[in-house]
Write a protein that holds these residues in place. Structure first.
Motif, PDB file in Angstrom:
ATOM      1  N   TYR A   3       0.834  -1.194   0.000  1.00 29.20           N
ATOM      2  CA  TYR A   3       0.000   0.000   0.000  1.00 29.20           C
ATOM      3  C   TYR A   3       0.869   1.244   0.000  1.00 29.20           C
TER       4      TYR A   3
ATOM      5  N   HIS B 265      -2.257   8.100   5.227  1.00 29.97           N
ATOM      6  CA  HIS B 265      -3.453   7.302   4.911  1.00 29.97           C
ATOM      7  C   HIS B 265      -4.712   8.115   5.229  1.00 29.97           C
TER       8      HIS B 265
ATOM      9  N   GLY C 228      -2.887  -1.777   5.346  1.00 32.57           N
ATOM     10  CA  GLY C 228      -3.068  -3.184   5.027  1.00 32.57           C
ATOM     11  C   GLY C 228      -3.616  -3.900   6.251  1.00 32.57           C
TER      12      GLY C 228
ATOM     13  N   ASN D 174      -6.784   2.733   0.843  1.00 33.46           N
ATOM     14  CA  ASN D 174      -6.352   4.068   1.261  1.00 33.46           C
ATOM     15  C   ASN D 174      -6.672   4.383   2.712  1.00 33.46           C
TER      16      ASN D 174
ATOM     17  N   ALA E 253      -9.361  -1.170   4.357  1.00 31.19           N
ATOM     18  CA  ALA E 253      -8.458  -2.327   4.339  1.00 31.19           C
ATOM     19  C   ALA E 253      -9.015  -3.460   5.200  1.00 31.19           C
TER      20      ALA E 253
ATOM     21  N   ALA F 283      -5.882  -4.275   1.353  1.00 32.26           N
ATOM     22  CA  ALA F 283      -5.068  -3.067   1.298  1.00 32.26           C
ATOM     23  C   ALA F 283      -5.908  -1.974   0.650  1.00 32.26           C
TER      24      ALA F 283
ATOM     25  N   GLY G 215      -1.629   4.463   2.640  1.00 33.79           N
ATOM     26  CA  GLY G 215      -2.796   3.657   2.964  1.00 33.79           C
ATOM     27  C   GLY G 215      -2.494   2.659   4.060  1.00 33.79           C
TER      28      GLY G 215
END
Length: 124
Positions: free
Chosen positions: A75, A122, A80, A95, A100, A93, A78
């Motif tokens: 990512y 993120h 995960g 933003n 996520a 994954a 962002g």
């Protein structure tokens, strides 16, 4: 009393305003990369975040993971996430952290989130 500003002065003011607006902080538009590595065999999870490029983030996560690992989430700016149910892992994954987690849970109904990580930048 009216103030009269010459055309040359207006050009200087406009140019100064443009230069100030272009001089944003160096990290205002930074792209930060992250990755999650996972071993389904050993259960090891390793992650990295805020790396300048995807390859570095992935390499760092893999270097910290024990067992036969693979990158399961990549990512930039962002997050995960990993979800688990007996015998099954799924990954997401996106933003934002909420997206996520939702992605990982949607792929594995009845599971629960066991790990997540985010980079700077993120979405909330």
């Amino acid at each position: 009393m009216k103030k009269i500003v010459s055309g040359a002065a207006m050009v200087i003011v406009a140019a100064s305003t443009l230069l100030v607006s272009l001089a944003a902080p160096a990290n205002a538009y930074a792209v930060n990369y992250g990755a999650i590595a996972h071993s389904a065999k050993t259960g090891s999870i390793a992650w990295s975040y805020d790396y300048p490029d995807s390859a570095s983030a992935q390499r760092n996560a893999m270097n910290q993971c024990s067992g036969p690992c693979k990158i399961v989430a990549r990512y930039s700016n962002g997050c995960g996430a990993i979800s688990h149910s007996p015998g099954w892992y799924s990954y997401g994954a996106a933003n934002s952290l909420a997206a996520a987690k939702s992605q990982a849970l949607r792929k594995n109904p009845g599971s629960r989130i066991i790990h997540w990580s985010c980079t700077s930048g993120h979405q909330f």
